[in-house]
Design a protein around this motif. Sequence first.
Motif, PDB file in Angstrom:
ATOM      1  N   ALA A   1      43.016  31.737  59.663  1.00 43.66           N
ATOM      2  CA  ALA A   1      44.164  32.656  59.654  1.00 43.66           C
ATOM      3  C   ALA A   1      43.681  34.106  59.723  1.00 43.66           C
ATOM      4  O   ALA A   1      42.610  34.429  59.196  1.00 43.66           O
ATOM      5  N   PRO A   2      44.441  34.981  60.354  1.00 41.69           N
ATOM      6  CA  PRO A   2      44.054  36.390  60.441  1.00 41.69           C
ATOM      7  C   PRO A   2      43.821  36.996  59.058  1.00 41.69           C
ATOM      8  O   PRO A   2      44.599  36.741  58.130  1.00 41.69           O
ATOM      9  N   GLY A   3      42.748  37.767  58.941  1.00 34.90           N
ATOM     10  CA  GLY A   3      42.392  38.327  57.644  1.00 34.90           C
ATOM     11  C   GLY A   3      42.722  39.800  57.514  1.00 34.90           C
ATOM     12  O   GLY A   3      42.613  40.381  56.447  1.00 34.90           O
ATOM     13  N   ARG A   4      43.078  40.408  58.608  1.00 39.73           N
ATOM     14  CA  ARG A   4      43.390  41.827  58.534  1.00 39.73           C
ATOM     15  C   ARG A   4      44.385  42.161  59.631  1.00 39.73           C
ATOM     16  O   ARG A   4      44.657  41.371  60.522  1.00 39.73           O
ATOM     17  N   SER A   5      44.917  43.380  59.507  1.00 39.93           N
ATOM     18  CA  SER A   5      45.866  43.832  60.506  1.00 39.93           C
ATOM     19  C   SER A   5      45.351  45.123  61.092  1.00 39.93           C
ATOM     20  O   SER A   5      44.654  45.888  60.427  1.00 39.93           O
ATOM     21  N   ASP A   6      45.651  45.356  62.349  1.00 42.46           N
ATOM     22  CA  ASP A   6      45.268  46.627  62.964  1.00 42.46           C
ATOM     23  C   ASP A   6      46.227  47.738  62.553  1.00 42.46           C
ATOM     24  O   ASP A   6      46.036  48.890  62.920  1.00 42.46           O
ATOM     25  N   HIS A   7      47.280  47.372  61.841  1.00 45.38           N
ATOM     26  CA  HIS A   7      48.338  48.341  61.545  1.00 45.38           C
ATOM     27  C   HIS A   7      48.543  48.506  60.045  1.00 45.38           C
ATOM     28  O   HIS A   7      47.948  47.783  59.249  1.00 45.38           O
ATOM     29  N   MET A   8      49.417  49.447  59.713  1.00 42.18           N
ATOM     30  CA  MET A   8      49.749  49.712  58.315  1.00 42.18           C
ATOM     31  C   MET A   8      50.118  48.400  57.615  1.00 42.18           C
ATOM     32  O   MET A   8      50.962  47.651  58.091  1.00 42.18           O
ATOM     33  N   GLN A   9      49.462  48.169  56.505  1.00 42.58           N
ATOM     34  CA  GLN A   9      49.682  46.925  55.777  1.00 42.58           C
ATOM     35  C   GLN A   9      50.995  47.013  54.979  1.00 42.58           C
ATOM     36  O   GLN A   9      51.179  47.926  54.194  1.00 42.58           O
ATOM     37  N   THR A  10      51.889  46.054  55.206  1.00 38.89           N
ATOM     38  CA  THR A  10      53.122  46.046  54.411  1.00 38.89           C
ATOM     39  C   THR A  10      53.220  44.777  53.582  1.00 38.89           C
ATOM     40  O   THR A  10      54.153  44.603  52.818  1.00 38.89           O
ATOM     41  N   SER A  11      52.257  43.872  53.778  1.00 38.51           N
ATOM     42  CA  SER A  11      52.261  42.620  53.004  1.00 38.51           C
ATOM     43  C   SER A  11      50.828  42.096  52.993  1.00 38.51           C
ATOM     44  O   SER A  11      49.964  42.644  53.672  1.00 38.51           O
ATOM     45  N   SER A  12      50.589  41.028  52.230  1.00 39.58           N
ATOM     46  CA  SER A  12      49.224  40.521  52.153  1.00 39.58           C
ATOM     47  C   SER A  12      48.838  39.891  53.490  1.00 39.58           C
ATOM     48  O   SER A  12      49.702  39.393  54.213  1.00 39.58           O
ATOM     49  N   PRO A  13      47.524  39.899  53.829  1.00 40.89           N
ATOM     50  CA  PRO A  13      47.105  39.314  55.105  1.00 40.89           C
ATOM     51  C   PRO A  13      47.442  37.821  55.142  1.00 40.89           C
ATOM     52  O   PRO A  13      47.468  37.156  54.101  1.00 40.89           O
ATOM     53  N   GLU A  14      47.664  37.302  56.331  1.00 40.29           N
ATOM     54  CA  GLU A  14      48.019  35.898  56.498  1.00 40.29           C
ATOM     55  C   GLU A  14      47.002  34.994  55.807  1.00 40.29           C
ATOM     56  O   GLU A  14      47.359  33.973  55.210  1.00 40.29           O
ATOM     57  N   GLN A  15      45.726  35.390  55.897  1.00 36.25           N
ATOM     58  CA  GLN A  15      44.641  34.586  55.334  1.00 36.25           C
ATOM     59  C   GLN A  15      44.798  34.343  53.832  1.00 36.25           C
ATOM     60  O   GLN A  15      44.409  33.308  53.315  1.00 36.25           O
ATOM     61  N   SER A  16      45.362  35.315  53.133  1.00 37.56           N
ATOM     62  CA  SER A  16      45.414  35.175  51.674  1.00 37.56           C
ATOM     63  C   SER A  16      46.817  34.867  51.174  1.00 37.56           C
ATOM     64  O   SER A  16      47.119  35.056  50.004  1.00 37.56           O
ATOM     65  N   ARG A  17      47.660  34.403  52.057  1.00 41.24           N
ATOM     66  CA  ARG A  17      49.010  34.051  51.597  1.00 41.24           C
ATOM     67  C   ARG A  17      49.004  32.681  50.939  1.00 41.24           C
ATOM     68  O   ARG A  17      48.345  31.765  51.411  1.00 41.24           O
ATOM     69  N   PRO A  18      49.762  32.551  49.862  1.00 36.71           N
ATOM     70  CA  PRO A  18      49.827  31.237  49.213  1.00 36.71           C
ATOM     71  C   PRO A  18      50.487  30.217  50.138  1.00 36.71           C
ATOM     72  O   PRO A  18      51.375  30.562  50.905  1.00 36.71           O
ATOM     73  N   ARG A  19      49.992  28.982  50.045  1.00 40.91           N
ATOM     74  CA  ARG A  19      50.563  27.925  50.876  1.00 40.91           C
ATOM     75  C   ARG A  19      51.899  27.502  50.277  1.00 40.91           C
ATOM     76  O   ARG A  19      51.963  26.991  49.159  1.00 40.91           O
ATOM     77  N   GLU A  20      52.960  27.759  50.988  1.00 42.18           N
ATOM     78  CA  GLU A  20      54.292  27.366  50.511  1.00 42.18           C
ATOM     79  C   GLU A  20      54.505  25.879  50.793  1.00 42.18           C
ATOM     80  O   GLU A  20      53.885  25.319  51.692  1.00 42.18           O
ATOM     81  N   SER A  21      55.363  25.239  49.995  1.00 50.66           N
ATOM     82  CA  SER A  21      55.744  23.851  50.274  1.00 50.66           C
ATOM     83  C   SER A  21      57.058  23.874  51.025  1.00 50.66           C
ATOM     84  O   SER A  21      58.113  24.090  50.418  1.00 50.66           O
ATOM     85  N   PRO A  22      57.004  23.682  52.351  1.00 50.58           N
ATOM     86  CA  PRO A  22      58.220  23.866  53.156  1.00 50.58           C
ATOM     87  C   PRO A  22      59.335  22.914  52.734  1.00 50.58           C
ATOM     88  O   PRO A  22      59.100  21.751  52.449  1.00 50.58           O
ATOM     89  N   LYS A  23      60.523  23.454  52.671  1.00 55.50           N
ATOM     90  CA  LYS A  23      61.703  22.661  52.325  1.00 55.50           C
ATOM     91  C   LYS A  23      62.768  22.875  53.386  1.00 55.50           C
ATOM     92  O   LYS A  23      63.009  23.992  53.818  1.00 55.50           O
ATOM     93  N   LEU A  24      63.380  21.760  53.774  1.00 53.92           N
ATOM     94  CA  LEU A  24      64.458  21.853  54.760  1.00 53.92           C
ATOM     95  C   LEU A  24      65.759  22.156  54.027  1.00 53.92           C
ATOM     96  O   LEU A  24      66.729  21.421  54.137  1.00 53.92           O
ATOM     97  N   SER A  25      65.744  23.206  53.243  1.00 55.37           N
ATOM     98  CA  SER A  25      66.923  23.466  52.430  1.00 55.37           C
ATOM     99  C   SER A  25      67.308  24.920  52.510  1.00 55.37           C
ATOM    100  O   SER A  25      67.775  25.494  51.548  1.00 55.37           O
TER     101      SER A  25
END
Lengths: 613, 197
Positions: free
Chosen positions: B169-193
């Motif tokens: 997963a991407p670890g950094r952004s070329d632009h102003m950071q507004t959220s955590s990098p994709e690489q360090s995002r917690p794995r969500e448990s997808p729900k169809l709800s």
Amino acid sequence: MQPSKSHIAKNIAVVLALFACASASCSRPIQSNAEVREVRLPSGLSGSNEPDDGQWLMPAKNYSSNRFSSLDQITVDNARDLKVAWTFSTGINRGHEAAPLVVNNTMYIVTPYPNILYALDLTKPGAPMKWKYEPKPSSAAQGVACCDVVNRGAAFYDGKIFYNTLDDHTVAVDAQSGKEVWNTQVGDINQGESMTMAPLVVKDKVLVGNSGGEFGVRGWLTALDASSGKIAWKAYSTGPDVDCLIGSNFKPFYEADQGKDLGVTTWPPDAWKIGGGGVWGWISYDPELNLIYYGTANPGPWNPDQRPGDNKWTCGIFARNPDNGEALWFYQWSPHDLHDYDGVNEQILIDLPIAGHTRKVLVRPERNGYVYVLDRTSGEVLSATPFAYITTSKGVDLKTGRLIYNPEKSASLGKVVREICPASPGAKDWQPSAFSPKTGLLYLPHNNLCQDAESVEANYIAGTPYVGMNVKMYAGPGGNRGVFSAWDPVAAKEVWSIKEDYPVWSGALVTTANVAFYGTMDGWFKAVNAVAGEPLWQFKCGSGIIGQPITYRGPDGKQYVAILSGVGGWSGAIVAGNLDPRDGGGALGFNNAMSDLPKNTVKGGMLYVFALP
Amino acid sequence: MREGILLFPRPARRSPPALRLRVVGMGALALLIFQAACKREERGFRVQPPSASAAEGSRMTDFQPGPRTPESPVKNEYEDNAYALSEGKRLFQEYNCSGCHFNGGGGIGPALMDDEWLYGDKPENIFETIVEGRPNGMPSFRGKVPDYQVWQLVAYVRSLSGQVGSNAAPGRSDHMQTSSPEQSRPRESPKLSGKPR
């Protein structure tokens, strides 16, 4: 209001006349207040100097857009006794920005998408539904609404209710029966156009404009014939003079606005075709001068490097003849806009004593942070005074009329610029202020927001966003994100102010009894003393308030105050759209400033009506 | 790559056996990381995206009448490939996906970094969502974006909620950071709800 031909309208006129007589005989003479100065409303504009029929026919109350009512039962002394009289659920969960209308003992409410129109019978207990009209707009239209799927209200004229749907239809509905009279498509979602503004009806013409400055639309205002729905004229905000209805009578006050085809030459080649300048805000009308006034929105894309030039006629104000649409003058609040400072806010038409002379002016609290006082006959700027914390500009040059930008806060590609104040929603967004001729003060619901921003290259793909700016907003100095203040437009200074935690995204209302009303995004509906600013009463509604309060006289002769609760809009998108607060860039950067809102309010559209016991 | 270099141990002189073992262990670990890093940087010459028809068997719901029909999940190889994911990130900007969904927080369109999936969280669901469009404002990109780019976008979209390996997963952004990098995002448990909009 123009004399109307239909029977319904005649009946209404009789009712109005009765109300007017009743109110004239019942009301006490206006108490003069030593601290405040009476200001005359222009003749021909309804307001306190003319009988108030106790109804509410258009969102801004009258053509001068002052949101001032001469109903006086609710006073500074008894406002604390206000109680809920009745409520009505709209069944819709998105942001409710509309003003209810009250005509002929019926209340009309337009909801956000799917734009249902409800008629409620005020003569019966609990105001039961008379009918509802469902235009069933295209659900895809939600994908081109930049800032929640809001609607700012309807207008009554000649027995019909007129309003716009999100998917670019203007509709006329019979006020008695709820039957559709006409339905005209005026825009195209595939070009990124949507409609959210409330029409203004002037001389048998329904005036409507488009939204979509974040989608590379080409802005316009169009006039539809009130009885047939046929388009009478259409005035674009960009492009050649002929498209903008600019002809030989166009006499802008400042040199920068004089010249041929400036709507083309102040843009890179062809950029005006996708240059924004939507017309999604407020229109006022001066019957004596026979001029309508309205603002144009931001140029597209937000990234200013992609559109060198002044980008006419965006972020400015037009005065036009409502009969044929021809432009009389134009003034540009924010030439070559750098920060999404749409120029569409309300303009309040009043006559003010300025430097010893009574001037016909319009007062405009503008997104860029200044309260402008313009001579509405010529477009000359008489004063422009900051009403909020500003870092993006250093004032307005009254010789040239030009906003003096602070170059340090200009965006450039790939550079992050910090402490841009006001933020993109401006010191004040669409939320309309009220003006009391009694106190001479303007009541200003507004924001205290700053932002960091970085411009990036925007790609134009029709029907998708065309912005090119990464934004992260936060509270301005002091930490409060909103303010409700009273402003003296003659002295050009603030008289009092109330700090609010969230941006004050609701409209304002003020009455002759010196009671002002507004709502907060966490759901408090408030009454304050219009003279001194002290709180009088508050009530916690079910959801945050971003609507426009109104007051009316019920069939029982009592004064009522009504407000729609239902959080959303750009500022409340985080709740209305279930956005994730972990991305501060969400909702064009508003997420960062509103990450705590989901903890303090939930969705849900509900009308609240209040009265004294 | 940079992890491999940083972790590679210097040769130790006359180390005690335990330390020597540890060094060997670390060396092996570094080699593993190095290999993983190689994979991370692998250009996609051999990586084949699923075919467009692979998405046709998708379901938008788990709910089936009668006995369950066996699933045939689609494997999107791009989810393990940093190059493809970074391409997905670039395309997410350039096709204006970010104009509505921003960095996953949503705005005009719904959030993509949370656990709510209105139209399905599987790669084939997201492929179909992009190509077909969805009724509440998602435009149909059919015929506008090549299939392999759609699969790159699918992989990137799933990285927004931590569904792909953090080594790719991407670890950094070329632009102003507004959220955590994709690489360090917690794995969500997808729900169809997903809540109705």
